[in-house]
Scaffold this active site. Sequence first.
Site, PDB file in Angstrom:
ATOM      1  N   HIS A  99       3.707   0.521 -17.323  1.00 14.69           N
ATOM      2  CA  HIS A  99       2.859   1.288 -16.411  1.00 14.69           C
ATOM      3  C   HIS A  99       2.075   0.344 -15.514  1.00 14.69           C
ATOM      4  O   HIS A  99       1.415  -0.570 -15.985  1.00 14.69           O
ATOM      5  CB  HIS A  99       1.907   2.177 -17.216  1.00 14.69           C
ATOM      6  N   ASP A 122       3.566   6.084 -10.190  1.00 12.76           N
ATOM      7  CA  ASP A 122       2.244   6.077 -10.822  1.00 12.76           C
ATOM      8  C   ASP A 122       1.317   7.124 -10.196  1.00 12.76           C
ATOM      9  O   ASP A 122       0.876   6.972  -9.057  1.00 12.76           O
ATOM     10  CB  ASP A 122       1.631   4.690 -10.688  1.00 12.76           C
ATOM     11  N   TYR A 130       4.870  -9.661   1.539  1.00 17.40           N
ATOM     12  CA  TYR A 130       5.479 -10.816   0.863  1.00 17.40           C
ATOM     13  C   TYR A 130       4.620 -11.267  -0.318  1.00 17.40           C
ATOM     14  O   TYR A 130       5.138 -11.564  -1.393  1.00 17.40           O
ATOM     15  CB  TYR A 130       5.655 -11.991   1.823  1.00 17.40           C
TER      16      TYR A 130
END
Length: 151
Positions: free
Chosen positions: A22, A69, A118
Site C-alpha cells: 500500500h 490508493d 523523473y
Amino acid sequence: MLKSIDPILNADVLYALRAMGHGDDLVICDTNFPADSVARQTALGRLLRIDGVTAGRAARAILSLLPLDSFVDKPASRMEVVGQPDEVPMVQKEVQAEIDVAEGRAWPMGSIDRFAFYDLAKKAYCVIQTGERRFYGCFIFKKGVIPPDVT
C-alpha cells in the site's frame, strides 16, 4: 496462460504487482522515457517491460489487478507536456478512460512537471516500459488496498 489474468501481464510484472505494498508507486512509461536508468534506482532495481502495447492497453491490464490508493487525492498522475501543463494529449485521455472504467467512476489524474516526474519515478517501486510511441505516455499509479471480506 492463466484464467482471469490479462495475457499481456508477464511473470515479472505479476511478481511486482503482488510484491508492492500500500502506497508504493508504479511507473508506466513510453518508449522515449529513460526507463532503464530510472528503473535501476527504484526499489525493484530493474526494468520491467510490456512490449508491443499502448500505454492505455497496459494500464487496463495493470488496473485489472492493481487497486488505486483511495487514501490520497490523486493516486494516478501523468507527465505534463513541457510548456503546456494543461494540455492533455490523446494518450493521456486513453489512460484516464481506463482508470475511470477500472474504478467505476471519474477519478481525474494529477499532473507532474517532467523533471519532477523523473525524480518521483526514481523513488517508485518499479518502472514498466510499454511499446507506446506517442509522446507523454508516462504515468505513476499509487497502489491502494483491497478491503477484507465482511463475514
